[in-house]
Structure formats: structure tokens, C-alpha cells
Enzyme design. Structure first.
Site, PDB file in Angstrom:
ATOM      1  N   LYS A  69       0.846  -1.199   0.000  1.00  0.00           N
ATOM      2  CA  LYS A  69       0.000   0.000   0.000  1.00  0.00           C
ATOM      3  C   LYS A  69       0.870   1.233   0.000  1.00  0.00           C
ATOM      4  CE  LYS A  69      -4.120   1.814   0.501  1.00  0.00           C
ATOM      5  NZ  LYS A  69      -3.743   2.698  -0.638  1.00  0.00           N
ATOM      6  N   LYS A  93       5.172   2.101   8.550  1.00  0.00           N
ATOM      7  CA  LYS A  93       3.962   2.839   8.965  1.00  0.00           C
ATOM      8  C   LYS A  93       2.779   1.898   9.155  1.00  0.00           C
ATOM      9  CE  LYS A  93       3.522   6.570   6.492  1.00  0.00           C
ATOM     10  NZ  LYS A  93       3.161   7.539   5.407  1.00  0.00           N
ATOM     11  N   LYS A 105       5.224   2.371  -2.891  1.00  0.00           N
ATOM     12  CA  LYS A 105       5.133   3.781  -3.288  1.00  0.00           C
ATOM     13  C   LYS A 105       5.332   3.873  -4.785  1.00  0.00           C
ATOM     14  CE  LYS A 105       4.672   7.727  -1.047  1.00  0.00           C
ATOM     15  NZ  LYS A 105       4.105   7.873   0.303  1.00  0.00           N
ATOM     16  N   THR A 189      -4.997  12.566   6.769  1.00  0.00           N
ATOM     17  CA  THR A 189      -3.581  12.713   7.157  1.00  0.00           C
ATOM     18  C   THR A 189      -3.445  13.824   8.195  1.00  0.00           C
ATOM     19  OG1 THR A 189      -2.980  11.985   4.941  1.00  0.00           O
ATOM     20  CG2 THR A 189      -1.248  13.037   6.243  1.00  0.00           C
ATOM     21  N   ASN A 220      -2.730  19.508   1.539  1.00  0.00           N
ATOM     22  CA  ASN A 220      -3.842  18.806   2.178  1.00  0.00           C
ATOM     23  C   ASN A 220      -3.583  18.490   3.657  1.00  0.00           C
ATOM     24  OD1 ASN A 220      -5.080  16.004   2.869  1.00  0.00           O
ATOM     25  ND2 ASN A 220      -6.411  16.883   1.308  1.00  0.00           N
ATOM     26  N   SER A 357      -7.344   5.019   4.233  1.00  0.00           N
ATOM     27  CA  SER A 357      -7.270   4.254   2.981  1.00  0.00           C
ATOM     28  C   SER A 357      -7.655   2.794   3.232  1.00  0.00           C
ATOM     29  CB  SER A 357      -5.845   4.284   2.405  1.00  0.00           C
ATOM     30  OG  SER A 357      -5.654   5.428   1.616  1.00  0.00           O
TER      31      SER A 357
END
Ligand code: GLU
Length: 429
Positions: A69, A93, A105, A189, A220, A357
Site C-alpha cells: 500500500k 507505517k 510507493k 492525514t 492537504n 485508505s
């Protein structure tokens, strides 16, 4: 860093943290390189008829804990080393906050501000055509990152569905709500970072009204965190974007600054009532000055490496909460500790995005759409329990929060590695 090898920097930090504990040797070896990176040279038709080519990456760093992810960024400085470092951080994470994903990523080396909206759509679709065999709802699930957003995720999902001739919303998260995106993903986030600051405030008995905050980066994550902090009573005295920042001793009105930035694409210290805005007293500062402000909490929310050997001695904030990925270079971890600066590390502080997510992926797979309140409550539960685990360990050891959080992630990953069988298990004696 002058020579940009961000993966090497990330791996050095990881091994410095883990090398004193023998039980982490096996996982360190597993994480010493990415499992696989697919690099592609992708082409799009420009509006003027010419063809433009771009370097595109997707790294699946490690999938011990589940399908991989992580976001996809569009940035002119993105390269393989950065993508792989970011994918390693995604691995840690997900492990530390307990979502059942590995780390990945992606990136395209491009300045998206130089593309028209239609060129941007072609680029998003070309990316997916190049990576379609490498991703999937049970394999690798992309999401937004720097300079990508819900609309781009929507194009990407659509392209994937065309290629696979399926309906497959769970292949990508951070989508528009109309395509199966989750409520609360947009602010997740920033909200996750805010929840970390709130948890810290509870532990330290802070009165929000007495605490000042400076936020570097007003994208954001930075905006939502700033807004929630102001609503909770904190004084957000400075914010910045790539062009510079504004500082106001009495605190900024975040919603006014944000709507002005949306309107004029400029950061202005304004206070607005309805559509009438007036300037408030402020000083213009650059990004370096913002980082050096004497505030209680500094929130780097832009790019990697902004706090480094050159400016670390100027940092005056007592707490740094990393919304950006990797804003502090590994070489200054020790000096910050000596200076008495406490850091809530990125892999915890910015995990809100990937947590929601995960909720989006669950909703897509179950055919559900959760109300916003459910998303917020569940996000708070994940962040608070990860924070509490870290805090308990932090109280018991002389380690920094970063070391504590990294060790928790390594522990989680080690358990998964050991579940496959250890040397003891397989030894024939
Ligand atoms: N790009 C975000 C991050 O760095 C979110 C990743 C995701 O939602 O998968 O954590």
C-alpha cells in the site's frame, strides 16, 4: 542532503536503531532492499500533438503484513531512491499502526504544474497501463501523495477497470466519493497528526490555548491539521507554502487563509467574514525562518530533508510533528535529541492517510459506505492505540519517540517473519 540518496539515509537510520537488538537481525536483512521496483518509460500525447516521455516508478517494498500500500506522487525531483525510501516507510507505517498492509510507493518524475488538465489525465492513465500487472486489490493498492489527488485516483481506477474488464474500486484508495471513495479520507492525514498532538497534550497536561504552532507546507495534510488545531484552541502562528510563509503573533485564522489561497493561489494573512476579507497584522517569512521560529510545536508538512545538518542548530521548537515523509535527515536525529527537541515521527504522525485508505478498501470490498463519524471514530481508535503503545515504551526507555516507534514496527514485522518458521523451528537437532 547534497547527494540525494534518501534510501541509503533511511536504511542507515533503520539499522542504527535496530542493530543493538539481535532479535531484529532477520527483519533488517529482509528490509535491506525492496522486494521489487518496476520502472517504466511512459509516453503521453501533449495537447500540441508532440509526445512527451516520463520516468515512472512503482516499488513494492515488502509484503509480509499484507498487500502492499502506498501513494503515487507526481514531482519533478522524484527518483528511484526516493520512491524506495518512501515505500520502506510505508512498510513501517502500516506495521506500527496495525493495518494489514505491506509498503509500496509510486512516482512519476514530472512537474505537474506544467501539464494541462487533459495531459494530466493522459499521464495518470499511462501510468496505470504501465503498472497494471504490478498492482491489484489483493496485491498492491495505490493512493494519492504529493501533487496527486482524488480526481487523479479516479482516472487511475477507471483505466485499471478498462484494462481488467472488471469493476474494481478496491484497487485504489483516495478516490472521489462518487467512485467509492471514503468520507473522511481527504482530511485523514491532517486529522491523524492532530490526534497525535491531542494525545501528546493529554499526556503532558497542556492547555491548548497556551501552545503555539508553525506549519511548513499548506497542502492537504498541513491545512487540515492546522484547521483542527485552531478549532481545538491552539494558536497557529505561521504557515507557509513553496513560495514562502506568513507569521502572525496573535495566530492566523486558518479557514480565511485557506479560502484566500484557493481564490488567489497566494498565502495571505487575512481574516474573512462571509466573502469580506481584511488583512491582519503579520510578517512575511521564508521557509527557513519558519522552521527556526520559537514555537511549541513545529509541523513540517512539505517535502523530505528540510531539517538537516545545515539548519538543525536553529530549531527552537520543543516538539516536531512530522506530517511530511522524512522531513528530518537521519544524521541530525542525535543532535535534536541533545537539543531537547522531541519528534513524533512520520510513520506515526502521518499514518492517518493510510489508515483511512484501509477503511476505504474495506468498504469497497464489503460494498459498504460508512458515515463520516464512523470513519473519524475508528481513525481515532487506531491512532490513539498506536500512540499509547509508543508512549508506554517511551516512558520505560531512554529512547526517542522515533526509536520507540521504529522498534514497535520492527517487532510487528518480526512476528510475521517468525510465523513462517524460525531457525529453531526448522533445526533438525
Ligand atoms: N501517501 C500517503 C502516505 O504517505 C497515503 C498512502 C495511502 O493511503 O495508501 O502515507
Amino acid at each position: 542532503m547534497s547527494e540525494k540518496n534518501i534510501l541509503q539515509d533511511a536504511l542507515t537510520r533503520l539499522s542504527n536503531i535496530a542493530k543493538t537488538n539481535k532479535e531484529y537481525n532477520a527483519i533488517l536483512e529482509a528490509l535491506s532492499q525492496p522486494q521489487s521496483t518496476l520502472t517504466s518509460h511512459i509516453a503521453i500525447r501533449k495537447d500540441n500533438g508532440s509526445t512527451a516521455y516520463f520516468k515512472a516508478y512503482r516499488c513494492r517494498y515488502n509484503d509480509l503484513l499484507g498487500p502492499t500500500k502506498g501513494g503515487i506522487r507526481f514531482h519533478q525531483d522524484a527518483d528511484q531512491s526516493e520512491v524506495e525510501a518512501l515505500a520502506l516507510w510505508m512498510t513501517l507505517k502500516c506495521a506500527v499502526v496495525g493495518v494489514p498492509f505491506g509498503g509500496a510507493k509510486g512516482a512519476v518524475t514530472v512537474d505537474p504544474k506544467k501539464l494541462s488538465p487533459m495531459e494530466l489525465e493522459r499521464l495518470a492513465r499511462a501510468y496505470i497501463r504501465a503498472k497494471a500487472d504490478f498492482i491489484g486489490p489483493q496485491l498492491d493498492i495505490p493512493a494519492p501523495d504529493v501533487y496527486t489527488n482524488a480526481r487523479i485516483m479516479g482516472w487511475m481506477m477507471d483505466e485499471y477497470e478498462k484494462i481488467t474488464r472488471t469493476k474494481c474500486p478496491a484497487v485504489i484508495t483516495g478516490k472521489p466519493i462518487a467512485f467509492g471513495g471514503s468520507l473522511g479520507r481527504d482530511s485523514a492525514t491532517g486529522r491523524g497528526a492532530f490526534l497525535c498532538i491531542e494525545a501528546l497534550a493529554r499526556k503532558l497536561g497542556w492547555d491548548a490555548k497556551e501552545k503555539t504552532v508553525a506549519i511548513q507546507g499548506f497542502g492537504n495534510g498541513g491545512y487540515h491539521c492546522a484547521k483542527l488545531l485552531q478549532d481545538a484552541g491552539f494558536k497557529v502562528v505561521a504557515v507557509s507554502d513553496s513560495k514562502g510563509g506568513i507569521y502572525s503573533k496573535q495566530g492566523l485564522d486558518i479557514e480565511s487563509v485557506y479560502s484566500e489561497k484557493q481564490r488567489s493561489n497566494t498565502l495571505k494573512a487575512v481574516y474573512c467574514q462571509h466573502s469580506v476579507c481584511e488583512d491582519v497584522e503579520h510578517t512575511r517569512i521564508n521557509n527557513e525562518e519558519l522552521l527556526a521560529l520559537q514555537v511549541d510545536i513545529l509541523v513540517p508538512a512539505a517535502l523530505a530533508g528540510v531539517i538537516n545538518a545545515k539548519n538543525v542548530s536553529q530549531i527552537q521548537a520543543q516538539y516536531i510533528v512530522e506530517i511530511a515523509n522524512g522531513p528530518i535527515t537521519a544524521e541530525v536525529d542525535g543532535q535534536l535529541k541533545e537539543q531537547g527537541t522531541h519528534v513524533i515521527p512520520d510513520i506515526l504522525a502521518n499514518a492517518g492517510g493510510v489508515i483511512v485508505s484501509y477503511f476505504e478498501w474495506c468498504q469497497n470490498r464489503q460494498g459498504e459506505a460508512w458515515p463520516e463519524e464512523k470513519v473519524y471514530d475508528k481513525l481515532a481508535a487506531y491512532i490513539n492505540s498506536a500512540f499509547e503503545r509508543a508512549w508506554q515504551r517511551y516512558q520505560q526507555h531512554d529512547d526517542s519517540m522515533r526509536v520507540v516507534v521504529y522498534k514497535l514496527a520492527l517487532q510487528q514485522l518480526t512476528e510475521a517473519l517468525e510465523a513462517h518458521g524460525t531457525a529453531d523451528y526448522f533445526s533438525v537437532n
